[in-house]
Design a protein around this motif. Structure first.
Motif, PDB file in Angstrom:
ATOM      1  N   ASN A 220     -14.451 -19.443   4.914  1.00 34.40           N
ATOM      2  CA  ASN A 220     -14.868 -20.788   6.251  1.00 34.40           C
ATOM      3  C   ASN A 220     -14.723 -19.410   7.383  1.00 34.40           C
ATOM      4  O   ASN A 220     -15.325 -18.411   7.272  1.00 34.40           O
ATOM      5  N   ILE A 239     -11.895 -29.384   0.034  1.00 31.29           N
ATOM      6  CA  ILE A 239     -11.432 -28.337   1.008  1.00 31.29           C
ATOM      7  C   ILE A 239     -10.336 -28.017   1.394  1.00 31.29           C
ATOM      8  O   ILE A 239      -9.431 -27.719   1.591  1.00 31.29           O
ATOM      9  N   VAL A 284     -18.945 -23.080   5.933  1.00 30.12           N
ATOM     10  CA  VAL A 284     -18.872 -22.645   4.800  1.00 30.12           C
ATOM     11  C   VAL A 284     -19.897 -21.656   4.216  1.00 30.12           C
ATOM     12  O   VAL A 284     -20.882 -22.064   4.538  1.00 30.12           O
TER      13      VAL A 284
END
Length: 306
Positions: A220, A239, A284
């Motif tokens: 991330n 997530i 991402v």
């Protein structure tokens, strides 16, 4: 001896001709008065007034002319019944005298001469939208009536639009100058760490359906490990990081953007928009290229093209 004298009197009256005998002047006066009475309402109504149109009741014929002459008050528009209006436009007030038998369309022309606002761009309100084809008399406009006007002149419109268009063009030019996302500083600091050791293998030139296992081996924006789990039966995207798992309804994700990573085009960097602006993008990195379309379709739904 009286009869011949009477005869002479009659002959004398005849020789004096019309206008000299008593009964005749009254007879001559009547047509003249009639003509006068007819002319006055016509002049007042400007051709289309109610007295001229329906003059049948005697009383009306006699009543109208004095009323008209009072309301004209020596105005240059004499012969037409006027009404005093307050026209209000853009915080400006105009006192206007206008003929009661004029139409809404004619009033719009008058407003144009006062404000410079073309009739086509005027919204004129009097107890609702002013009908163009009806006269002010028909819609019962009275002295002191307020007429509201809404609308912008062409110059106002241009003044508002021009800077906006110019600003938009500048923004576009800036965007065109922008370097690819992966070269921007915020993304560079993550990408410079290199490919994660446990990155999932990518397959170029192929589009695959989402795997049944979570997509893992990605970073991330803080450089922490992240995995994506698509819970289709719950219509959620999870997530997951080491610290916590965010469970997001698919419908709450406004957009998904992606771009190939320079030098590693078989992997993408991808963002999920979680709020109204770009500031809410959740980035991402190192998403295998074969899953990019499947992720977008799953999150946004194939039917959501807007």
């Amino acid at each position: 001896g009286g009869a011949p004298g009477l005869e002479r009197g009659r002959a004398g009256a005849a020789s004096r001709g019309p206008g000299s005998s008593c009964p005749l002047p009254t007879g001559a006066e009547e047509p003249g008065m009639e003509a006068e009475a007819q002319e006055l309402p016509l002049g007042c109504g400007g051709g289309g007034s109610s007295p001229a149109a329906g003059r049948s009741p005697e009383g009306e014929e006699r009543r109208d002319p004095p009323q008209a002459s009072v309301s004209n008050g020596g105005d240059e528009d004499s012969g037409r019944e006027l009404v005093e209006l307050k026209v209000i436009w853009n915080k400006n007030k105009y006192d206007v005298k206008f003929c009661l038998d004029s139409t809404g369309a004619e009033l719009k022309q008058k407003i144009h001469s006062l404000t410079g606002l073309p009739p086509a761009m005027q919204k004129v309100m009097f107890k609702g939208l002013l009908p163009e084809e009806k006269t002010l008399r028909e819609i019962k406009v009275t002295n002191g009536a307020k007429i509201m006007v809404v609308g912008s002149t062409i110059n106002d419109v241009l003044a508002v639009n021009t800077p906006k268009d110019a600003a938009q063009q500048e923004v576009k030019a800036e965007e065109n100058k922008k370097e690819p996302l992966c070269r921007q500083k915020q993304h560079r600091k993550v990408l410079d760490k290199g490919k994660p050791d446990d990155v999932m293998p990518s397959v170029k030139g192929v589009q695959e359906r989402l795997p049944t296992v979570p997509l893992s081996g990605m970073y991330n924006k803080s450089g922490g490990k992240v995995r994506l789990t698509f819970k289709l039966e719950q219509d959620q995207l999870w997530i997951g990081t080491k610290e916590r798992t965010e469970k997001l309804p698919m419908g709450s994700i406004k957009n998904v953007v992606s771009e190939p990573i320079e030098g590693h085009e078989d992997y993408h960097m991808m963002a999920f928009q979680l709020g109204p602006t770009e500031a809410s993008y959740y980035w991402v990195y190192w998403v295998p290229t074969q899953y990019v379309d499947a992720i977008k379709d799953t999150v946004l739904g194939k039917w959501q093209y807007f």
